[in-house]
Design an enzyme around this catalytic site. Sequence first.
Site, PDB file in Angstrom:
ATOM      1  N   ARG A 119       0.593  -1.125  -0.203  1.00  0.00           N
ATOM      2  CA  ARG A 119      -0.449   0.034  -0.202  1.00  0.00           C
ATOM      3  C   ARG A 119       1.274   1.619   0.348  1.00  0.00           C
ATOM      4  NH1 ARG A 119      -2.998  -4.124  -0.253  1.00  0.00           N
ATOM      5  NH2 ARG A 119      -4.522  -3.945   0.762  1.00  0.00           N
ATOM      6  N   SER A 136     -10.460   0.135   4.821  1.00  0.00           N
ATOM      7  CA  SER A 136     -10.010  -0.838   5.942  1.00  0.00           C
ATOM      8  C   SER A 136      -9.647   0.621   6.009  1.00  0.00           C
ATOM      9  CB  SER A 136      -8.529  -1.374   5.586  1.00  0.00           C
ATOM     10  OG  SER A 136      -9.009  -2.678   4.798  1.00  0.00           O
ATOM     11  N   GLU A 158      -5.373   4.411   7.922  1.00  0.00           N
ATOM     12  CA  GLU A 158      -4.583   4.184   6.309  1.00  0.00           C
ATOM     13  C   GLU A 158      -5.280   5.182   5.493  1.00  0.00           C
ATOM     14  OE1 GLU A 158      -5.210   0.092   4.796  1.00  0.00           O
ATOM     15  OE2 GLU A 158      -5.118   0.548   2.672  1.00  0.00           O
TER      16      GLU A 158
HETATM   17  C1  FAD Z   1     -15.568  -0.202   0.599  1.00  0.00           C
HETATM   18  C2  FAD Z   1     -14.066  -0.326   0.726  1.00  0.00           C
HETATM   19  C3  FAD Z   1     -13.501  -1.192   0.052  1.00  0.00           C
HETATM   20  C4  FAD Z   1     -12.054  -0.900   0.187  1.00  0.00           C
HETATM   21  N1  FAD Z   1     -10.776  -2.596  -0.273  1.00  0.00           N
HETATM   22  C5  FAD Z   1      -9.967  -1.726  -0.304  1.00  0.00           C
HETATM   23  C6  FAD Z   1      -8.947  -3.099  -0.965  1.00  0.00           C
HETATM   24  O1  FAD Z   1      -9.153  -4.309  -1.245  1.00  0.00           O
HETATM   25  N2  FAD Z   1      -7.721  -2.577  -1.142  1.00  0.00           N
HETATM   26  C7  FAD Z   1      -6.657  -2.037  -1.335  1.00  0.00           C
HETATM   27  O2  FAD Z   1      -5.690  -1.322  -2.077  1.00  0.00           O
HETATM   28  N3  FAD Z   1      -7.900  -0.635  -1.093  1.00  0.00           N
HETATM   29  C8  FAD Z   1      -9.359  -0.685  -0.765  1.00  0.00           C
HETATM   30  N4  FAD Z   1      -9.821   0.224  -0.566  1.00  0.00           N
HETATM   31  C9  FAD Z   1      -9.779   1.475  -0.371  1.00  0.00           C
HETATM   32  C10 FAD Z   1      -9.337   2.727  -2.029  1.00  0.00           C
HETATM   33  O3  FAD Z   1     -10.597   1.928  -2.600  1.00  0.00           O
HETATM   34  C11 FAD Z   1      -7.784   2.674  -3.127  1.00  0.00           C
HETATM   35  O4  FAD Z   1      -7.167   2.911  -2.113  1.00  0.00           O
HETATM   36  C12 FAD Z   1      -8.605   2.977  -3.949  1.00  0.00           C
HETATM   37  O5  FAD Z   1      -7.380   3.082  -4.923  1.00  0.00           O
HETATM   38  C13 FAD Z   1      -8.770   4.722  -4.147  1.00  0.00           C
HETATM   39  O6  FAD Z   1      -9.261   5.181  -5.126  1.00  0.00           O
HETATM   40  P1  FAD Z   1      -9.631   6.799  -5.320  1.00  0.00           P
HETATM   41  O7  FAD Z   1      -9.755   6.970  -6.247  1.00  0.00           O
HETATM   42  O8  FAD Z   1     -10.907   6.681  -4.867  1.00  0.00           O
HETATM   43  O9  FAD Z   1      -8.647   7.715  -4.589  1.00  0.00           O
HETATM   44  P2  FAD Z   1      -9.114   8.491  -4.032  1.00  0.00           P
HETATM   45  O10 FAD Z   1      -9.641   8.014  -2.354  1.00  0.00           O
HETATM   46  O11 FAD Z   1      -9.361   9.692  -4.334  1.00  0.00           O
HETATM   47  O12 FAD Z   1      -7.673   9.357  -3.529  1.00  0.00           O
HETATM   48  C14 FAD Z   1      -6.470   8.485  -3.071  1.00  0.00           C
HETATM   49  C15 FAD Z   1      -4.979   9.365  -3.082  1.00  0.00           C
HETATM   50  O13 FAD Z   1      -4.711   9.400  -4.338  1.00  0.00           O
HETATM   51  C16 FAD Z   1      -3.841  10.652  -4.453  1.00  0.00           C
HETATM   52  N5  FAD Z   1      -4.686  10.370  -5.738  1.00  0.00           N
HETATM   53  C17 FAD Z   1      -6.586  10.152  -7.152  1.00  0.00           C
HETATM   54  N6  FAD Z   1      -5.758  10.587  -7.913  1.00  0.00           N
HETATM   55  C18 FAD Z   1      -5.115  10.739  -8.645  1.00  0.00           C
HETATM   56  C19 FAD Z   1      -4.370  11.481  -9.521  1.00  0.00           C
HETATM   57  N7  FAD Z   1      -5.347  11.311 -10.683  1.00  0.00           N
HETATM   58  N8  FAD Z   1      -3.375  11.978  -9.793  1.00  0.00           N
HETATM   59  C20 FAD Z   1      -2.230  11.956  -8.879  1.00  0.00           C
HETATM   60  N9  FAD Z   1      -2.522  11.104  -7.495  1.00  0.00           N
HETATM   61  C21 FAD Z   1      -4.032  10.839  -7.152  1.00  0.00           C
HETATM   62  C22 FAD Z   1      -5.309  11.235  -3.413  1.00  0.00           C
HETATM   63  O14 FAD Z   1      -4.772  13.417  -3.860  1.00  0.00           O
HETATM   64  C23 FAD Z   1      -5.075  10.489  -2.562  1.00  0.00           C
HETATM   65  O15 FAD Z   1      -3.677  11.372  -1.681  1.00  0.00           O
HETATM   66  C24 FAD Z   1     -10.702   0.279   0.289  1.00  0.00           C
HETATM   67  C25 FAD Z   1     -12.130   1.443  -0.219  1.00  0.00           C
HETATM   68  C26 FAD Z   1     -13.733   1.209   0.454  1.00  0.00           C
HETATM   69  C27 FAD Z   1     -14.415   2.037   0.422  1.00  0.00           C
END
Ligand code: FAD
Length: 338
Positions: free
Chosen positions: A162, A237, A334
């Site tokens: 991660r 998480s 996290e």
């Molecule tokens: C129900 C649920 C289940 C999940 N299960 C998992 C799992 O099994 N495994 C896992 O690893 N994660 C899991 N996650 C966490 C999450 O889904 C991941 O971390 C995901 O990659 C976040 O994507 P997002 O587009 O929502 O990013 P955001 O939450 O919007 O952003 C996350 C980070 O990335 C940065 N960011 C976003 N887009 C860009 C870009 N284009 N360029 C540079 N920086 C950027 C943001 O500034 C921030 O720092 C889960 C979340 C939920 C709600």
Amino acid sequence: MTITFNKDLTALNTFRMGVSAAAYAEYNSVDELKEILENRELPGPMLPVGGGSNLLFTGDFTGTVLHSCIKGLILKRDNNGISVQVGAGENWDQFCLWAATEGLWGPENLSLIPGEVGAAAVQNIGAYGVEVKDIISGVDVLDTLDHTTGTIDVEECGYGYRESHFKGDWKGRFIVTSVTFRLTDGYAPRLDYGHVREAMQKAYGDKPLIPLMIRDEIIRIRRTKLPAVEELGSAGSFFKNPYVTQEEYEDIADIYPEVPHFPLPDGRVKIPAAWLIEKAGLKGYVKGNAAVYAKQPLVIVNHTGKASPREILSLERKIIRTVKSRFGITLSPEVEHI
Ligand SMILES: Cc1cc2nc3c(=O)[nH]c(=O)nc-3n(C[C@H](O)[C@H](O)[C@H](O)COP(=O)(O)OP(=O)(O)OC[C@H]3O[C@@H](n4cnc5c(N)ncnc54)[C@H](O)[C@@H]3O)c2cc1C
């Protein structure tokens, strides 16, 4: 390109926090992104946000939220194999569905993880024995220092559990514009994690597998464990699994011999945060509008849909305090606090 001032972010974070951003800018291309970064009317700091599924907004954001609408998939088959370049603004699970439907192996174990493709490369998302770094070949970025573009090879991204340089040393510097994945059409199921093999055997017997079968099973398993963000606000998480010293682990094992533990190559021991929270008596614990999810104590949920950032933060502190006093271990979140 769309620019909005005083933007409500409720639909743009999976906790469904009713917060706002001073400005919100959506772009469809790298050129539009450059224009936004050069726009002096937009308040700083600039924060790229994908699906907002790993974020906790602790209040209104006083800068500009950037959101990529860079879409599209470019598939290449050549002597080096199969690669696909995917726009950062594509939905991650839609990409997993596309690959599985095409019969291409790679992202199927990562199905149903919320969020967008750009953030997946930032976060090094992982599930069921696969991390996204295993299938990335390069990450296309815009450098916010000088507005140049380039591709960062997977080996240079500093990927770990991660972790990535995007989240660490390079935080705030690069905006991911697209990601290139290496996929394969040769038989490549990855079943060695947890009960995946057993579940596949139960569902399909000895039939040869296709990526869609694994995707379906992963989705079924995930749905039994995690709240669907459309129904219950959360950021997945909430805490990291702590790494403790061998002595700290032994102190806990003296009292709880059943403590699940995973020895690490550096001599430390990983203990599941979910186990610690449950043993501390907090599984299903409700505090105002926030709660510890009853089926998976690692997840904090917006229990009523009306939780404020303060309530989530207060529950977070309560969990950290309780686990600390019971086990002497300090949990760290996290989920990124904004
Ligand atoms: C129900 C649920 C289940 C999940 N299960 C998992 C799992 O099994 N495994 C896992 O690893 N994660 C899991 N996650 C966490 C999450 O889904 C991941 O971390 C995901 O990659 C976040 O994507 P997002 O587009 O929502 O990013 P955001 O939450 O919007 O952003 C996350 C980070 O990335 C940065 N960011 C976003 N887009 C860009 C870009 N284009 N360029 C540079 N920086 C950027 C943001 O500034 C921030 O720092 C889960 C979340 C939920 C709600």
